[in-house]
Design an enzyme around this catalytic site. Structure first.
Site, mmCIF file in Angstrom:
data_model
loop_
_atom_site.group_PDB
_atom_site.id
_atom_site.type_symbol
_atom_site.label_atom_id
_atom_site.label_comp_id
_atom_site.label_asym_id
_atom_site.label_seq_id
_atom_site.Cartn_x
_atom_site.Cartn_y
_atom_site.Cartn_z
ATOM 1 N N ASP A 153 77.603 101.514 -2.192
ATOM 2 C CA ASP A 153 78.316 101.976 -3.330
ATOM 3 C C ASP A 153 77.661 103.424 -3.856
ATOM 4 O O ASP A 153 76.414 103.679 -3.739
ATOM 5 C CB ASP A 153 77.977 100.919 -4.605
ATOM 6 C CG ASP A 153 78.671 101.120 -5.848
ATOM 7 O OD1 ASP A 153 79.997 100.885 -5.971
ATOM 8 O OD2 ASP A 153 77.875 101.603 -6.791
ATOM 9 N N GLU A 210 80.488 104.982 0.378
ATOM 10 C CA GLU A 210 81.635 105.458 -0.410
ATOM 11 C C GLU A 210 81.476 106.826 -1.059
ATOM 12 O O GLU A 210 80.353 106.899 -2.107
ATOM 13 C CB GLU A 210 81.597 104.312 -1.790
ATOM 14 C CG GLU A 210 82.941 104.497 -2.579
ATOM 15 C CD GLU A 210 82.407 104.180 -4.003
ATOM 16 O OE1 GLU A 210 81.259 104.015 -4.390
ATOM 17 O OE2 GLU A 210 83.543 103.731 -4.841
HETATM 18 C C1 GLC Z 1 81.431 102.287 -7.413
HETATM 19 C C2 GLC Z 1 82.396 101.058 -7.592
HETATM 20 C C3 GLC Z 1 82.784 100.815 -8.893
HETATM 21 C C4 GLC Z 1 81.793 100.764 -9.956
HETATM 22 C C5 GLC Z 1 80.963 102.129 -9.850
HETATM 23 C C6 GLC Z 1 79.505 101.904 -10.409
HETATM 24 O O1 GLC Z 1 82.361 103.479 -7.660
HETATM 25 O O2 GLC Z 1 83.194 100.878 -6.558
HETATM 26 O O3 GLC Z 1 83.701 99.736 -8.922
HETATM 27 O O4 GLC Z 1 81.991 100.637 -11.303
HETATM 28 O O5 GLC Z 1 80.380 102.409 -8.350
HETATM 29 O O6 GLC Z 1 78.653 101.186 -9.846
#
Ligand code: GLC
Length: 562
Positions: A219, A284
């Site tokens: 993440d 991500e």
């Molecule tokens: C990422 C997740 C999202 C979350 C953010 C903070 O982008 O996909 O859902 O709110 O991180 O952890």
């Protein structure tokens, strides 16, 4: 070895030797655990619910599923605010439930990928509480800085802004310092410059790997490190945005730092040092098409899949075939040389669903693209049945980003519409829960739009989806060359070829009118081809052989020929 070559800017060869690694050329399915299946009737999905529905994933024939966080959490960001990285929140179940999930998944040959959230913890995490108290080694587990003072007034240490708007710094009265949070104030950033914290997070990877997982979706990786000089970020000229909007800054000190890539490399080495099969890493990172190199670097530093969000945030229903052609070619041309797989994310829990972004009639088009293009297709629960965004009132909104935008702005920022329960059938709460009240309201279209209903008809989102997963496994998709063609900027064509067999051809009509053209000539494809799969708007029924020199594509039609 996967080699992408561009001939005259028109023809790309994926050039991948077929690989036996399970995750290549496959579909990976995202489960948002609150919304997949509720096993105990409390209106919230849980681990036993997921376990009870694994046969559905086997039926779809996907290779793996990744699960958004189910760890212990105050749920201010619905699990992305973790207060214990190695335990499960009671709302989702127990570690025993998780072991049962792993055992069943293994017996069904499904791979399990967890969400690893290294950038931040919850502010309720005991580490943060001890950090506030300056108890070693936790004192250094977060990023703390002194205030700056202007005319005797206290200010944050610099101009950095959080992803959720406003200063990325919050004052703590007890410690008399500001802490950094690149996301919400309740998600303080962890400090990877602390060797003790660094080791703690490696231990988290070890903990779950020993419990049998096959990989980690990482993440918010770009935010893991910040430049240690804590300088102001440059303000972009003339954005016209409010000054607290993070898009007003060039994030040269808070995203994709050199140390961030090295951190991914250290996790790669850590996972590789453990016995057993390779544990995959999916990173991500949202980037624009001009910043592709920043994402590609994650591949070079150990990611197996650096998420490609081009279809999610790069394009919308105004994008043209030429936009898609340029973007797809750019991505393929930027893929690092070596044994790497492309990927194409269709949907996720942070964005509107594909049918809301591109229109209901075009819901299957992006899954078709992700199937025909080389590499991994990444889909989100509900994509297989064309689930739609659910309109929710402000009072029903629970997503913190939606709530903070207020009654006039929530409908643009809230992520709730894409997170409503999976629509299994037409029974109570769409078969998601025995409870009539669910954490987010079920979409009222569920009596018609549900999995059970789609299974009873021969042509549906579900039948299309299954054919696309089967297509992914064909040699021509795994190893064939790639041509991306825009026909008069109305039709997008993808042609995959291997010598000695019929090409696979995807055609998407982007226009709202009929398009009649000589596809045989324009795409250099055989004059007679068979319709493998087509969406609802297509005038070309599946299984029929057609003449490509006089091809007719209905408005918004998508068709795959072979
Ligand atoms: C990422 C997740 C999202 C979350 C953010 C903070 O982008 O996909 O859902 O709110 O991180 O952890």
């Amino acid at each position: 070895m996967c080699k992408i070559t561009i001939f005259l800017g028109l023809f790309l060869t994926a050039g991948c030797a077929p690989s036996e690694e399970w995750w290549r050329d496959s579909f990976i399915y995202q489960i948002y655990p609150r919304s997949f299946k509720d096993s105990n009737g409390d209106g919230v999905g849980d681990i036993n619910g997921i376990t009870s529905k694994l046969e559905h994933l086997v039926d779809l024939n996907v290779s793996a599923f990744w699960i958004s966080p189910f760890f212990k959490s105050p749920m201010s960001d619905f699990g992305y605010d973790i207060s214990n990285f190695t335990d499960i929140d009671p709302i989702f179940g127990t570690l025993d439930d998780f072991s049962k999930l792993i055992t069943k998944a293994k017996s069904l040959n499904l791979k399990v990928i967890l969400d690893f959230v290294p950038n931040h913890s919850s502010n309720k995490h005991p580490w943060f509480q001890k950090s506030i108290q300056k108890i070693p080694p936790y004192d250094n587990y977060y990023v703390w800085r002194n205030a700056t003072f202007v005319n005797g007034t206290r200010h944050p240490p610099n101009n950095w802004l959080s992803v959720t708007r406003g200063s990325a710094w919050t004052w703590n009265d007890v410690r008399q310092q500001y802490y950094l949070h690149q996301f919400s104030y309740f998600q303080p950033d962890l400090n990877f410059r602390s060797s003790a914290l660094n080791q703690e997070m490696k231990d988290v990877l070890t903990f779950w790997t020993k419990r049998g997982v096959d990989g980690f979706r990482v993440d918010a990786i770009p935010q893991a490190f910040e430049d240690a000089r804590f300088l102001d970020e440059p303000v972009k000229p003339n954005t016209g945005l409010p000054p607290d909007d993070p898009n007003t800054l060039e994030h040269i000190y808070t995203k994709n730092q050199k140390e961030t890539y090295e951190l991914v490399r250290s996790w790669r080495n850590h996972l590789d040092a453990m016995n057993g099969t390779r544990k995959i890493i999916l990173t991500e990172s949202y980037i624009t098409l001009d910043e592709l190199n920043q994402s590609m670097k994650y591949y070079e530093y150990g990611a197996d899949i650096a998420f490609n969000f081009m279809f999610v945030t790069g394009f919308n229903n105004r994008s043209t075939p030429t936009d898609f052609k340029d973007g797809i070619e750019k991505w393929l041309a930027h893929m690092p040389r070596g044994n790497y797989s492309s990927n194409w994310v269709v949907d996720n829990h942070d964005n509107n669903r594909v049918s809301a972004r591109f229109g209901k009639r075009r819901a299957d088009q992006l899954t078709m693209l992700s199937a025909v293009l080389p590499g991994v297709g990444v889909v989100y629960y509900g994509d297989e049945i064309g689930m739609e965004d659910t309109w929710l009132s402000y009072n029903e909104t629970v997503d913190p980003i939606g709530c903070s935008a207020g009654p006039t702005g929530y409908n643009i920022t809230s992520r709730d519409p894409a997170r409503t329960p999976f629509q299994w059938d037409n029974s109570t709460s769409a078969g998601f829960s025995t409870n009539k009240t669910t954490w987010l309201r079920v979409n009222p279209n569920y009596p018609i739009l549900n999995l059970a209903a789609q299974k009873t008809v021969s042509h549906s989102h579900y039948s299309i989806f299954k054919k696309l997963v089967a297509l992914k496994k064909k040699l021509v998709i795994k190893t064939g060359s790639v041509e991306v063609i825009s026909v008069a900027d109305r039709v997008l064509g993808i042609v995959r070829r291997v010598s000695g067999s019929v090409p696979v051809v995807l055609l998407i009509n982007f226009s709202n009118g009929y398009v009649i053209f000589d596809a045989s000539y324009q795409l250099k494809i055989p004059p007679r081809m068979t319709v493998y799969v087509s969406n609802f708007d297509s005038s070309l029924p599946e299984g029929v052989t057609i003449n490509t020199p006089s091809l007719v594509l209905a408005p918004a039609a998508s068709v795959i020929l072979m």
